[in-house]
Design a protein around this motif. Structure first.
Motif, PDB file in Angstrom:
ATOM      1  N   VAL A  35       0.869  -1.188   0.000  1.00 56.41           N
ATOM      2  CA  VAL A  35       0.000   0.000   0.000  1.00 56.41           C
ATOM      3  C   VAL A  35       0.899   1.228   0.000  1.00 56.41           C
ATOM      4  O   VAL A  35       1.871   1.306   0.757  1.00 56.41           O
ATOM      5  CB  VAL A  35      -0.971   0.011   1.194  1.00 56.41           C
ATOM      6  CG1 VAL A  35      -0.240  -0.053   2.529  1.00 56.41           C
ATOM      7  CG2 VAL A  35      -1.888   1.232   1.147  1.00 56.41           C
ATOM      8  N   THR A  76      -4.930  -1.407   2.990  1.00 53.17           N
ATOM      9  CA  THR A  76      -5.384  -0.320   2.140  1.00 53.17           C
ATOM     10  C   THR A  76      -5.425   0.935   2.993  1.00 53.17           C
ATOM     11  O   THR A  76      -5.073   0.917   4.178  1.00 53.17           O
ATOM     12  CB  THR A  76      -6.763  -0.634   1.523  1.00 53.17           C
ATOM     13  OG1 THR A  76      -7.037   0.302   0.485  1.00 53.17           O
ATOM     14  CG2 THR A  76      -7.874  -0.570   2.564  1.00 53.17           C
ATOM     15  N   ARG A 232      -5.205  -4.828  -8.734  1.00 52.79           N
ATOM     16  CA  ARG A 232      -5.628  -3.435  -8.666  1.00 52.79           C
ATOM     17  C   ARG A 232      -6.172  -3.010 -10.028  1.00 52.79           C
ATOM     18  O   ARG A 232      -5.922  -3.658 -11.039  1.00 52.79           O
ATOM     19  CB  ARG A 232      -4.468  -2.513  -8.270  1.00 52.79           C
ATOM     20  CG  ARG A 232      -3.934  -2.730  -6.873  1.00 52.79           C
ATOM     21  CD  ARG A 232      -4.929  -2.327  -5.808  1.00 52.79           C
ATOM     22  NE  ARG A 232      -4.364  -2.431  -4.463  1.00 52.79           N
ATOM     23  CZ  ARG A 232      -4.391  -3.532  -3.715  1.00 52.79           C
ATOM     24  NH1 ARG A 232      -4.935  -4.634  -4.193  1.00 52.79           N
ATOM     25  NH2 ARG A 232      -3.863  -3.530  -2.498  1.00 52.79           N
ATOM     26  N   ASN A 268       0.853  -9.829  -4.982  1.00 50.68           N
ATOM     27  CA  ASN A 268      -0.022  -8.653  -4.940  1.00 50.68           C
ATOM     28  C   ASN A 268       0.704  -7.464  -5.567  1.00 50.68           C
ATOM     29  O   ASN A 268       1.892  -7.542  -5.902  1.00 50.68           O
ATOM     30  CB  ASN A 268      -0.430  -8.346  -3.494  1.00 50.68           C
ATOM     31  CG  ASN A 268      -1.832  -7.792  -3.390  1.00 50.68           C
ATOM     32  OD1 ASN A 268      -2.306  -7.107  -4.289  1.00 50.68           O
ATOM     33  ND2 ASN A 268      -2.501  -8.082  -2.292  1.00 50.68           N
ATOM     34  N   CYS A 270       0.300  -2.767  -6.123  1.00 50.38           N
ATOM     35  CA  CYS A 270      -0.436  -1.517  -5.940  1.00 50.38           C
ATOM     36  C   CYS A 270       0.199  -0.453  -6.815  1.00 50.38           C
ATOM     37  O   CYS A 270       1.337  -0.595  -7.277  1.00 50.38           O
ATOM     38  CB  CYS A 270      -0.470  -1.077  -4.475  1.00 50.38           C
ATOM     39  SG  CYS A 270       1.085  -0.396  -3.847  1.00 50.38           S
ATOM     40  N   LYS A 276       0.890   8.181  -9.273  1.00 45.77           N
ATOM     41  CA  LYS A 276       0.257   6.858  -9.196  1.00 45.77           C
ATOM     42  C   LYS A 276       0.536   6.039 -10.462  1.00 45.77           C
ATOM     43  O   LYS A 276      -0.265   5.197 -10.859  1.00 45.77           O
ATOM     44  CB  LYS A 276      -1.252   6.967  -8.956  1.00 45.77           C
ATOM     45  CG  LYS A 276      -1.632   7.395  -7.554  1.00 45.77           C
ATOM     46  CD  LYS A 276      -3.123   7.232  -7.337  1.00 45.77           C
ATOM     47  CE  LYS A 276      -3.503   7.543  -5.899  1.00 45.77           C
ATOM     48  NZ  LYS A 276      -4.950   7.380  -5.661  1.00 45.77           N
TER      49      LYS A 276
END
Length: 297
Positions: A35, A76, A232, A268, A270, A276
Motif C-alpha cells: 500500500v 489499504t 488493482r 499482490n 499496488c 500513481k
C-alpha cells in the motif's frame, strides 16, 4: 530485454520501453499487501511468516514499520488516509489511527471468530469490504492453526452503524478484491481451499447497485499460469492481477492485453509514486517496481 509480453497492440501504449523492473528489497519469506502512502512518500508491505510490516522509501530504503504485526496480510487506506489492515494472527480487520493506536473494525460475525482476513478495500462511501479465507489458520506458517468457525465469506462493514454483513457467501476461499473506477463492478478472486485438488481459481465480477447490493458474479477471467491472488484497477478500468509469471493486464471485458514479467511468483501489487504511475509488486521473497503509462485509481 524489456520485462513485457505484449498480447494485444493496445498494451504497447501502457508501457515504457526503457522502464526496467527494479528489485527494491529482497530476503523475505512471503511478501504481501503493498500500500502506497503518497503523503509520507513510502510503501508499506507485509512479510507474513516473519510477522512484520516493512516500510520502504526511495531515499532511506527499508525499515520496520510494525513488528509484531499479528501476521498482517493485505492493507489499504481509508478515505481519511488511515491504514486499514487484515491480520491473520488476531483474525481481525484493524485501522491505525493518526496517533498510532489500533481500532478493531471486525473480528467476529454473528458471535463467531473470523477465519483470517486477507485483503481489504474501502469504497467511496466509507464502507470497508474484506475477504476472509482460511489460509491463516490452516497451519502455523502465516498465523495460528485453528478450527474454522465460519464459512469463507466476503464481508462489508457499514460506515455509519459499523455493522458487519456477509455480502458474498458462495466462495471456496475469496482472496483479492477491487472496485472498478466508477464502483459499479466489484471483482473478487477465488483461490480455492488450501488442500482441495483441483482448486477453484478464478476472478468473478459482480454488479454493484447504488445501495451497495451485489448481483451477477460470473467468472470474469481465469489467470494462467498460477492464480489471481491480489490485483488493482487503473483509471481506464483495466485490471492488473498477480500471476505465477508476473502481472497480467486485463481489459474491462476480461481480455488479456499483456504481461509484466517478474522472476518470482507474484502475490499482490499496488499503484503509487508521484502520479500513481509506478506499480509496486510483492513477489515471494522480494519487492519490485516498474513505471507505466497508466495510473491507479
Amino acid at each position: 530485454m524489456p520485462p513485457y509480453e505484449i498480447i494485444e497492440p493496445v498494451f504497447q501504449d501502457y508501457i515504457l520501453g526503457n522502464a526496467q523492473l527494479k528489485q527494491l528489497a529482497t530476503g523475505f519469506d512471503w511478501v504481501e499487501g503493498p500500500v502506497w502512502f503518497g503523503d509520507a512518500g513510502c510503501l508499506l508491505f507485509s512479510d507474513i511468516p516473519n510477522d512484520t510490516i516493512h516500510r520502504w522509501t526511495p531515499n532511506a530504503g527499508l525499515s520496520t514499520y510494525r513488528a509484531p504485526s499479528h501476521f498482517a496480510n493485505g492493507h489499504t487506506r481509508d478515505r481519511a488516509g488511515r491504514l486499514v489492515s487484515c491480520e491473520h494472527g488476531t483474525r481481525r480487520v484493524t485501522r491505525t489511527e493518526y496517533d498510532g493506536t489500533i481500532t478493531v473494525l471486525a473480528d467476529r460475525y454473528q458471535g463467531k471468530r473470523l477465519n483470517s482476513p486477507n485483503d481489504v478495500v474501502v469504497k467511496s462511501d466509507g464502507s470497508v469490504w474484506f475477504t476472509d479465507p482460511h489460509y491463516g489458520i490452516v497451519s502455523n506458517y502465516e498465523g495460528h492453526q485453528a478450527e474454522e468457525e465460519l464459512p469463507c465469506n466476503v464481508y462489508r462493514i457499514d460506515p455509519i452503524t459499523a455493522t458487519i454483513e456477509a455480502v458474498l457467501t458462495d466462495f471456496d476461499c475469496p482472496n483479492g478484491l477491487a472496485f472498478s473506477p466508477d464502483e459499479t463492478v466489484l471483482y473478487v478472486a477465488d483461490t480455492g481451499r488450501k488442500f482441495d485438488r483441483p482448486r477453484t481459481q478464478h476472478i468473478r465480477a459482480f454488479a454493484v447497485a447504488p445501495d451497495g447490493t451485489l448481483s451477477g458474479g460470473a467468472v470474469f477471467h481465469k489467470i494462467a499460469p498460477g492464480a489471481a491472488d491480489g490485483f488493482r484497477v487503473d483509471t481506464d478500468g483495466n485490471l492488473w492481477s498477480s500471476a505465477a509469471d508476473g502481472v497480467h493486464c486485463l481489459s474491462p471485458a476480461g481480455v488479456p492485453l499483456g504481461k509484466i514479467l517478474v522472476p518470482e511468483l507474484v502475490s499482490n501489487l499496488c499503484f503509487g509514486g508521484r502520479g500513481k504511475h509506478v506499480m509496486f509488486i510483492t513477489a515471494t521473497t522480494s519487492v519490485y517496481s516498474i513505471a507505466l503509462i497508466r495510473a491507479g485509481v
